[in-house]
Design an enzyme around this catalytic site. Sequence first.
Site, PDB file in Angstrom:
ATOM      1  N   PRO A   2     146.530  65.804 -37.346  1.00 28.88           N
ATOM      2  CA  PRO A   2     145.107  65.976 -37.657  1.00 28.88           C
ATOM      3  C   PRO A   2     144.382  66.789 -36.585  1.00 28.88           C
ATOM      4  O   PRO A   2     144.390  66.433 -35.408  1.00 28.88           O
ATOM      5  CB  PRO A   2     144.574  64.545 -37.695  1.00 28.88           C
ATOM      6  CG  PRO A   2     145.768  63.650 -37.604  1.00 28.88           C
ATOM      7  CD  PRO A   2     146.851  64.447 -36.979  1.00 28.88           C
ATOM      8  N   GLU A   3     143.802  67.889 -36.997  1.00 32.63           N
ATOM      9  CA  GLU A   3     142.896  68.646 -36.145  1.00 32.63           C
ATOM     10  C   GLU A   3     141.499  68.496 -36.758  1.00 32.63           C
ATOM     11  O   GLU A   3     141.290  67.666 -37.640  1.00 32.63           O
ATOM     12  CB  GLU A   3     143.350  70.105 -36.041  1.00 32.63           C
ATOM     13  CG  GLU A   3     144.777  70.216 -35.491  1.00 32.63           C
ATOM     14  CD  GLU A   3     145.265  71.646 -35.330  1.00 32.63           C
ATOM     15  OE1 GLU A   3     144.433  72.529 -35.108  1.00 32.63           O
ATOM     16  OE2 GLU A   3     146.478  71.869 -35.440  1.00 32.63           O
TER      17      GLU A   3
END
Length: 282
Positions: A2-3
């Site tokens: 997850p960014e």
Amino acid sequence: MPELPEVETVRRGLREWAVGRRLSGVDVHHPRAVRRHAAGPEDFAAALVGRTFTEVRRRGKYLWLPLDSGDAMIGHLGMSGQFRVLPEEAPDGPHLRVRFRFAEGPQLRFLDQRTFGGLAVSRGGADLPAEIAHIAPDPFEPGFDADRCVAALRRRRTEVKRALLDQTVVSGVGNIYADEALWRAGLHGARPADALTGPAAHRLLGHVVDVLGEAIAQGGTSFDALYVDVNGESGYFDRALHVYGREGAPCDRCGASIRRESFMNRSSFSCPRCQPRPRGRG
DNA sequence: GGACGGACCTGTTTGC
DNA sequence: TGCAAACAGGTCCGTC
């Protein structure tokens, strides 16, 4: 992985499912999930039970959920963290770390296969938790200052990709979107950040904002079941990636074969023709 | 104080 | 077939 776009997708889901609901119980199934809460799992749970989430906010890859007590619950997904909204009767599964029970309605569960993610309660942290204050604003915050960000980028006496991944320069960028932004800018990640001209640094930052914004619109990127939103659904931006994970595939711009290199103990993907290595290195 | 390498962690893939 | 090593990578911490 997850960014910022993935975390933003999760934030929107949590806003829908968690805000305004009063917590009736919090069960910590794995102490590592609350390792950043120095007072321990019992204190973590006690600070939440009986309280109501009033909002869901985000800076970069960090989430925080202000409570009606003035405190806030901080969350970071790490590499594999997930918030899932599930009915009480849904099986726990092997990666359940923390369960949130409410006075009524479905549960909220924090799952994390690789346990790099974590939760904590920040005392008085509703506005901006002190634990997050050292992180630079992300490009989608009202207080984001592009000139200041470019100046910080050009001050770094290191490689430009490392500078992009430095959350005190600009927050929210991870390995995937750094590679994509560098490809769009036609820059190799090993270029020295302090050798970029002002206009070149501004262009690069513009590509960072563009790629993050486009990924948000697609609900984020997903390669496998590790990243899903609160409903367990994946994003679609992986179909729009130009270099990340495409070793050996033709460059969408010039047709050259995408290369993979080791960088910072990670993989970096780039086009050997559009993004030539800086002279005198490697 | 900045730069940088290593540690943390576990499921999956790859190689022998 | 089975075991071991490699791999994925965001953040923190220690060292220089």
